[in-house]
Design a protein around this motif. Structure first.
Motif, PDB file in Angstrom:
ATOM      1  N   VAL A   1     -37.727  -4.784 -99.627  1.00 26.80           N
ATOM      2  CA  VAL A   1     -36.838  -3.648 -99.377  1.00 26.80           C
ATOM      3  C   VAL A   1     -35.916  -3.479-100.585  1.00 26.80           C
ATOM      4  CG1 VAL A   1     -34.998  -2.728 -97.917  1.00 26.80           C
ATOM      5  CG2 VAL A   1     -36.937  -3.926 -96.875  1.00 26.80           C
ATOM      6  N   HIS A   2     -36.035  -2.315-101.246  1.00 27.63           N
ATOM      7  CA  HIS A   2     -35.276  -2.028-102.461  1.00 27.63           C
ATOM      8  C   HIS A   2     -34.541  -0.690-102.352  1.00 27.63           C
ATOM      9  CE1 HIS A   2     -37.379  -5.019-105.092  1.00 27.63           C
ATOM     10  NE2 HIS A   2     -38.439  -4.717-104.372  1.00 27.63           N
ATOM     11  N   PRO A   3     -33.312  -0.646-101.831  1.00 25.09           N
ATOM     12  CA  PRO A   3     -32.501   0.539-102.114  1.00 25.09           C
ATOM     13  C   PRO A   3     -32.245   0.582-103.624  1.00 25.09           C
ATOM     14  CG  PRO A   3     -31.556  -0.784-100.345  1.00 25.09           C
ATOM     15  CD  PRO A   3     -32.617  -1.623-100.993  1.00 25.09           C
ATOM     16  N   PHE A   4     -31.792   1.733-104.123  1.00 25.63           N
ATOM     17  CA  PHE A   4     -31.569   1.871-105.566  1.00 25.63           C
ATOM     18  C   PHE A   4     -30.207   2.467-105.865  1.00 25.63           C
ATOM     19  CE2 PHE A   4     -36.182   1.834-105.171  1.00 25.63           C
ATOM     20  CZ  PHE A   4     -36.536   0.927-106.161  1.00 25.63           C
ATOM     21  N   LEU A   5     -29.751   2.193-107.085  1.00 27.45           N
ATOM     22  CA  LEU A   5     -28.500   2.758-107.593  1.00 27.45           C
ATOM     23  C   LEU A   5     -28.767   3.352-108.967  1.00 27.45           C
ATOM     24  CD1 LEU A   5     -25.284   2.804-107.105  1.00 27.45           C
ATOM     25  CD2 LEU A   5     -25.261   0.913-108.734  1.00 27.45           C
ATOM     26  N   ILE A   6     -28.272   4.572-109.193  1.00 26.73           N
ATOM     27  CA  ILE A   6     -28.355   5.228-110.501  1.00 26.73           C
ATOM     28  C   ILE A   6     -26.962   5.725-110.873  1.00 26.73           C
ATOM     29  CG2 ILE A   6     -29.388   7.078-111.868  1.00 26.73           C
ATOM     30  CD1 ILE A   6     -31.730   7.126-109.945  1.00 26.73           C
ATOM     31  N   GLU A   7     -26.587   5.504-112.131  1.00 33.94           N
ATOM     32  CA  GLU A   7     -25.319   6.022-112.646  1.00 33.94           C
ATOM     33  C   GLU A   7     -25.586   7.344-113.355  1.00 33.94           C
ATOM     34  OE1 GLU A   7     -21.465   4.434-115.207  1.00 33.94           O
ATOM     35  OE2 GLU A   7     -23.419   3.505-115.513  1.00 33.94           O
TER      36      GLU A   7
ATOM     37  N   MET B   1     -31.015  10.327 -98.905  1.00 35.47           N
ATOM     38  CA  MET B   1     -31.842   9.708 -97.865  1.00 35.47           C
ATOM     39  C   MET B   1     -33.219  10.367 -97.819  1.00 35.47           C
ATOM     40  SD  MET B   1     -29.904   7.354 -96.737  1.00 35.47           S
ATOM     41  CE  MET B   1     -31.124   6.837 -95.525  1.00 35.47           C
ATOM     42  N   SER B   2     -34.259   9.577 -98.107  1.00 37.27           N
ATOM     43  CA  SER B   2     -35.617  10.116 -98.022  1.00 37.27           C
ATOM     44  C   SER B   2     -35.980  10.439 -96.584  1.00 37.27           C
ATOM     45  CB  SER B   2     -36.625   9.125 -98.621  1.00 37.27           C
ATOM     46  OG  SER B   2     -36.695   7.929 -97.856  1.00 37.27           O
TER      47      SER B   2
ATOM     48  N   LEU C   1     -39.392   4.878-108.784  1.00 35.65           N
ATOM     49  CA  LEU C   1     -38.645   3.896-108.004  1.00 35.65           C
ATOM     50  C   LEU C   1     -39.435   3.581-106.736  1.00 35.65           C
ATOM     51  CD1 LEU C   1     -35.086   5.501-108.326  1.00 35.65           C
ATOM     52  CD2 LEU C   1     -36.248   3.929-109.898  1.00 35.65           C
ATOM     53  N   PHE C   2     -39.834   2.329-106.573  1.00 38.21           N
ATOM     54  CA  PHE C   2     -40.739   1.907-105.496  1.00 38.21           C
ATOM     55  C   PHE C   2     -39.963   1.091-104.466  1.00 38.21           C
ATOM     56  CE2 PHE C   2     -43.435   2.170-109.361  1.00 38.21           C
ATOM     57  CZ  PHE C   2     -44.318   3.165-108.956  1.00 38.21           C
ATOM     58  N   TYR C   3     -39.719   1.671-103.322  1.00 37.95           N
ATOM     59  CA  TYR C   3     -38.819   1.096-102.324  1.00 37.95           C
ATOM     60  C   TYR C   3     -39.341  -0.198-101.700  1.00 37.95           C
ATOM     61  CZ  TYR C   3     -35.345   1.053 -98.546  1.00 37.95           C
ATOM     62  OH  TYR C   3     -34.316   0.701 -97.702  1.00 37.95           O
ATOM     63  N   HIS C   4     -40.648  -0.312-101.522  1.00 37.46           N
ATOM     64  CA  HIS C   4     -41.203  -1.483-100.840  1.00 37.46           C
ATOM     65  C   HIS C   4     -42.035  -2.372-101.763  1.00 37.46           C
ATOM     66  CE1 HIS C   4     -39.735  -0.568 -96.905  1.00 37.46           C
ATOM     67  NE2 HIS C   4     -40.414   0.546 -96.768  1.00 37.46           N
TER      68      HIS C   4
ATOM     69  N   VAL D   1     -26.775   6.422-104.644  1.00 38.92           N
ATOM     70  CA  VAL D   1     -27.564   5.431-103.904  1.00 38.92           C
ATOM     71  C   VAL D   1     -28.743   6.157-103.280  1.00 38.92           C
ATOM     72  CG1 VAL D   1     -27.589   3.935-101.868  1.00 38.92           C
ATOM     73  CG2 VAL D   1     -25.670   3.837-103.462  1.00 38.92           C
ATOM     74  N   LEU D   2     -29.922   5.572-103.406  1.00 43.90           N
ATOM     75  CA  LEU D   2     -31.137   6.154-102.827  1.00 43.90           C
ATOM     76  C   LEU D   2     -31.638   5.243-101.713  1.00 43.90           C
ATOM     77  CD1 LEU D   2     -31.554   6.505-106.309  1.00 43.90           C
ATOM     78  CD2 LEU D   2     -32.839   8.362-105.248  1.00 43.90           C
ATOM     79  N   ASP D   3     -31.505   5.712-100.486  1.00 44.11           N
ATOM     80  CA  ASP D   3     -31.772   4.961 -99.266  1.00 44.11           C
ATOM     81  C   ASP D   3     -30.885   3.710 -99.219  1.00 44.11           C
ATOM     82  OD1 ASP D   3     -33.466   6.953 -98.496  1.00 44.11           O
ATOM     83  OD2 ASP D   3     -35.305   5.773 -98.596  1.00 44.11           O
ATOM     84  N   THR D   4     -30.712   3.160 -98.025  1.00 44.88           N
ATOM     85  CA  THR D   4     -29.622   2.180 -97.852  1.00 44.88           C
ATOM     86  C   THR D   4     -30.046   0.863 -97.217  1.00 44.88           C
ATOM     87  OG1 THR D   4     -29.005   3.111 -95.696  1.00 44.88           O
ATOM     88  CG2 THR D   4     -27.916   4.047 -97.655  1.00 44.88           C
ATOM     89  N   GLY D   5     -31.331   0.649 -96.995  1.00 44.64           N
ATOM     90  CA  GLY D   5     -31.783  -0.654 -96.537  1.00 44.64           C
ATOM     91  C   GLY D   5     -31.558  -0.930 -95.067  1.00 44.64           C
TER      92      GLY D   5
END
Length: 259
Positions: free
Chosen positions: A41-47, A89-90, A233-236, A54-58
């Motif tokens: 499980v990989h939420p992501f952060l981009i500046e 949120m996807s 960006l690969f969430y899983h 934040v992309l999805d929140t786990g």
């Protein structure tokens, strides 16, 4: 150049009960969990210029001190949760959406108080009315009262850097995001492109709302993004969570680690 960061939340097995059970490949045997999928499980952060995204929140897990793991991971990178401007949120399945809020010791609050949570309106309505164990309505209740939701419909441009597309493959109102900032084009496909291996094999998954559409979308995302050098960006993913295409001598493309 801008960078995307994985906010890694752990490795799990998931069976037909939709429960996420921690899985340590160093000591746990997959044979003991028949009929299970094994995922990270990989939420992501981009500046970006518009602030942190934040992309999805786990899964909303906590560390030993009781702090949300997603908060801990953001702080370890040197950022503040108060500087998160958008939470993209996807879709709202619990492994993507449980970290939207912070419910602790009877106190309920949004996890990112200064952020707008960008959600497809029909995904929200569908999730709220569903009796599926894939959704946690107690999380939605907190967010609904916060005033932090920004509902969108269909495709659109959120900011000069952020756009969204209603894709509808994994869930009926699933969406994907493009973030173009500082010379990079980040693509987040949520659960329609959750692992790099799925780029290179064609299959129809029973866990998708529309398996054929999800299959075709995976091919379309790679066909469009590989020549353009998108950062995927690969969430899983179990290996490459942030990947970049690299052209081979024969003209085809492979994915390399860009994390």
């Amino acid at each position: 150049m801008a960078k995307a960061y994985s906010l890694f939340e752990g490795s799990y097995s998931v069976d037909k009960t939709k429960q996420f059970i921690p899985f340590d490949p160093k000591k746990d045997d997959p044979k003991d969990r028949p009929g299970s999928l094994f995922i990270h499980v990989h939420p992501f952060l981009i500046e970006t210029k518009d602030g942190l995204i934040v992309l999805d929140t786990g899964l909303g897990l906590r560390n030993e001190a009781g702090e949300l793991v997603i908060h801990e991971n953001i702080k370890k990178l040197g950022f503040s949760i108060n500087d998160v401007r958008y939470v993209l949120m996807s879709h709202l399945h619990k492994d993507h959406a449980s970290g939207m809020v912070d419910i602790r010791d009877g106190v309920k609050r949004v996890a990112f108080p200064n952020a707008e949570y960008v959600i497809q309106e029909q995904e929200w309505e569908s999730a709220y009315s569903s009796e599926s164990p894939s959704y946690r309505t107690e999380v939605f209740d907190v967010l609904q009262r916060s005033g932090n939701i920004l509902f969108v419909n269909g495709d659109g441009q959120l900011t000069p850097e952020i756009s969204y597309e209603l894709s509808g493959g994994h869930s009926e109102f699933h969406q994907v995001f493009h973030v173009k900032t500082e010379g990079e084009h980040f693509f987040f496909g949520g659960d329609e492109l959750p692992e790099p291996e799925e780029i290179f094999r064609s299959f129809i998954a029973k866990y998708d709302y529309d398996g054929r559409k999800a299959r075709d979308l995976r091919a379309q995302y790679w066909e469009a993004g590989a020549p353009e050098g998108w950062v995927f960006l690969f969430y899983h993913s179990k290996n490459i969570s942030v990947g970049r295409p690299e052209q081979r001598a024969d003209g085809s493309y492979k994915i390399i680690d860009a994390g």
